[in-house]
Design a protein around this motif. Structure first.
Motif, PDB file in Angstrom:
ATOM      1  N   ILE A  48      40.797  50.939  46.063  1.00 38.83           N
ATOM      2  CA  ILE A  48      40.405  51.114  44.087  1.00 38.83           C
ATOM      3  C   ILE A  48      40.515  48.912  44.021  1.00 38.83           C
ATOM      4  CG2 ILE A  48      41.924  51.660  41.972  1.00 38.83           C
ATOM      5  CD1 ILE A  48      40.974  54.127  44.000  1.00 38.83           C
ATOM      6  N   PHE A  49      40.074  48.759  43.070  1.00 42.60           N
ATOM      7  CA  PHE A  49      39.230  48.036  42.336  1.00 42.60           C
ATOM      8  C   PHE A  49      40.168  47.705  40.776  1.00 42.60           C
ATOM      9  CE2 PHE A  49      36.404  48.114  45.342  1.00 42.60           C
ATOM     10  CZ  PHE A  49      36.501  47.395  46.133  1.00 42.60           C
ATOM     11  N   ASP A  50      40.399  46.556  40.202  1.00 44.44           N
ATOM     12  CA  ASP A  50      41.304  46.676  38.976  1.00 44.44           C
ATOM     13  C   ASP A  50      40.169  46.644  37.782  1.00 44.44           C
ATOM     14  OD1 ASP A  50      41.478  44.617  35.999  1.00 44.44           O
ATOM     15  OD2 ASP A  50      43.943  45.256  37.064  1.00 44.44           O
ATOM     16  N   ASN A  54      38.315  43.429  38.779  1.00 42.14           N
ATOM     17  CA  ASN A  54      36.981  43.820  40.191  1.00 42.14           C
ATOM     18  C   ASN A  54      38.414  43.092  41.798  1.00 42.14           C
ATOM     19  OD1 ASN A  54      35.412  44.965  41.010  1.00 42.14           O
ATOM     20  ND2 ASN A  54      33.997  42.976  41.227  1.00 42.14           N
ATOM     21  N   GLU A  55      39.375  42.789  41.363  1.00 41.85           N
ATOM     22  CA  GLU A  55      39.991  42.387  42.157  1.00 41.85           C
ATOM     23  C   GLU A  55      41.317  44.266  43.027  1.00 41.85           C
ATOM     24  OE1 GLU A  55      44.684  40.621  43.495  1.00 41.85           O
ATOM     25  OE2 GLU A  55      44.524  41.458  40.975  1.00 41.85           O
ATOM     26  N   SER A  56      40.726  43.683  44.814  1.00 42.92           N
ATOM     27  CA  SER A  56      40.995  45.135  44.986  1.00 42.92           C
ATOM     28  C   SER A  56      42.393  44.816  44.926  1.00 42.92           C
ATOM     29  CB  SER A  56      40.651  44.927  46.776  1.00 42.92           C
ATOM     30  OG  SER A  56      41.138  45.231  47.636  1.00 42.92           O
TER      31      SER A  56
END
Length: 118
Positions: A48-50, A54-56
């Motif tokens: 899942i990414f923010d 786009n951080e994991s």
């Protein structure tokens, strides 16, 4: 990888599936596993990414069910589906038509977290 992803590497891993109720873990008494210890099986799901950075954020953990150690050896252990209470009820209701606890689609490579850490 996130902290929870790295932590899964420290947990026992399913090394072999015996049947829907029984799996063999790759750790045993030498690793601190004890008889009757309870574990919950998980597989690592989708990463899942923010949506903003786009951080994991890590992987979803997919629960396969819980069980307890029913046979312990130095380097491996046998995990049987069901909590201690469920297994005792199954024993006393041996002639009952109640379904016995099973792991849901357990796979080699799934990890087992001690129930106290779930």
């Amino acid at each position: 990888m996130k902290e929870t992803d790295n932590a899964s590497e420290d947990f026992p891993i399913v090394a072999k599936i015996i049947d829907k109720r029984t799996v063999i873990l790759n750790k045993g008494s030498i690793n601190g596993i004890v008889d009757n210890q309870e574990f919950c099986l998980f597989s690592k799901g989708e990463e899942i990414f923010d949506p903003i950075t786009n951080e994991s954020l890590g992987h979803i953990e997919i629960s396969r069910g819980c069980g307890r150690i029913t046979q312990l050896q130095t380097k491996i252990s046998v995990l049987t589906a069901g909590s201690t209470n469920q297994l005792l009820m199954t024993y006393f209701q041996a002639n009952s038509q109640d379904k016995k606890p099973e792991f849901t689609e357990a796979m080699v490579g799934d990890f087992a977290k001690p129930k106290s850490k779930v």
